[in-house]
Design a protein around this motif. Structure first.
Motif, PDB file in Angstrom:
ATOM      1  N   LEU A  68      72.252  -8.963 -20.748  1.00  0.00           N
ATOM      2  CA  LEU A  68      72.040 -10.413 -20.728  1.00  0.00           C
ATOM      3  C   LEU A  68      70.575 -10.769 -20.967  1.00  0.00           C
ATOM      4  O   LEU A  68      70.270 -11.720 -21.687  1.00  0.00           O
ATOM      5  CB  LEU A  68      72.525 -11.010 -19.409  1.00  0.00           C
ATOM      6  N   HIS A  69      69.679 -10.003 -20.382  1.00  0.00           N
ATOM      7  CA  HIS A  69      68.247 -10.242 -20.579  1.00  0.00           C
ATOM      8  C   HIS A  69      67.891 -10.107 -22.059  1.00  0.00           C
ATOM      9  O   HIS A  69      67.167 -10.942 -22.612  1.00  0.00           O
ATOM     10  CB  HIS A  69      67.430  -9.252 -19.743  1.00  0.00           C
ATOM     11  N   GLU A  85      69.912 -10.451 -24.637  1.00  0.00           N
ATOM     12  CA  GLU A  85      70.533 -11.547 -25.387  1.00  0.00           C
ATOM     13  C   GLU A  85      69.738 -12.844 -25.232  1.00  0.00           C
ATOM     14  O   GLU A  85      69.507 -13.568 -26.201  1.00  0.00           O
ATOM     15  CB  GLU A  85      71.971 -11.763 -24.925  1.00  0.00           C
ATOM     16  N   ILE A  86      69.293 -13.132 -24.020  1.00  0.00           N
ATOM     17  CA  ILE A  86      68.489 -14.331 -23.781  1.00  0.00           C
ATOM     18  C   ILE A  86      67.183 -14.239 -24.565  1.00  0.00           C
ATOM     19  O   ILE A  86      66.753 -15.213 -25.194  1.00  0.00           O
ATOM     20  CB  ILE A  86      68.226 -14.522 -22.274  1.00  0.00           C
ATOM     21  N   LYS A  87      66.558 -13.078 -24.566  1.00  0.00           N
ATOM     22  CA  LYS A  87      65.314 -12.885 -25.303  1.00  0.00           C
ATOM     23  C   LYS A  87      65.545 -13.092 -26.798  1.00  0.00           C
ATOM     24  O   LYS A  87      64.758 -13.764 -27.465  1.00  0.00           O
ATOM     25  CB  LYS A  87      64.772 -11.482 -25.041  1.00  0.00           C
ATOM     26  N   ARG A  99      67.942 -14.854 -28.279  1.00  0.00           N
ATOM     27  CA  ARG A  99      68.207 -16.270 -28.540  1.00  0.00           C
ATOM     28  C   ARG A  99      66.931 -17.100 -28.461  1.00  0.00           C
ATOM     29  O   ARG A  99      66.723 -18.025 -29.239  1.00  0.00           O
ATOM     30  CB  ARG A  99      69.249 -16.815 -27.570  1.00  0.00           C
ATOM     31  N   ASN A 100      66.076 -16.778 -27.514  1.00  0.00           N
ATOM     32  CA  ASN A 100      64.803 -17.477 -27.381  1.00  0.00           C
ATOM     33  C   ASN A 100      63.960 -17.275 -28.641  1.00  0.00           C
ATOM     34  O   ASN A 100      63.347 -18.222 -29.144  1.00  0.00           O
ATOM     35  CB  ASN A 100      64.061 -16.983 -26.144  1.00  0.00           C
TER      36      ASN A 100
END
Length: 87
Positions: free
Chosen positions: A23-24, A26-28, A30-31
């Motif tokens: 998840l970390h 994926e968030i990175k 997307r950011n």
């Protein structure tokens, strides 16, 4: 019995750690995608020679800012600016 419970706890903790890492990442990602998109949009905007005050006062500009939200709405606003500058 307690050995089995300890093993299950370790497996659960390991799986949870892997999911958190996924998840970390994926968030990175997307950011970074959002950052690149915004940079591209601002670069395109800097190439547009439009009187922004006039555009904002127009019904099209006001509608964009008041009603369109989110990435698709922002993209419509940029296209609207480009159309005005081409006219």
């Amino acid at each position: 019995m307690s050995d089995q419970l300890s093993q299950l706890e370790r497996e659960f903790a390991d799986r949870l750690a892997r999911e958190v890492q996924t998840l970390h990442e994926e968030i990175k990602r997307r950011n970074e995608d959002v950052h690149q998109t915004l940079e591209k949009m601002f670069a395109e905007l800097s190439n547009v020679k439009t009187d922004r005050t006039c555009w904002l006062g127009s019904s099209r500009g006001g509608k964009c800012l008041n009603q369109d939200t989110g990435p698709k709405g922002v993209a419509r606003c940029w296209r609207s600016i480009a159309q005005l500058s081409a006219a």
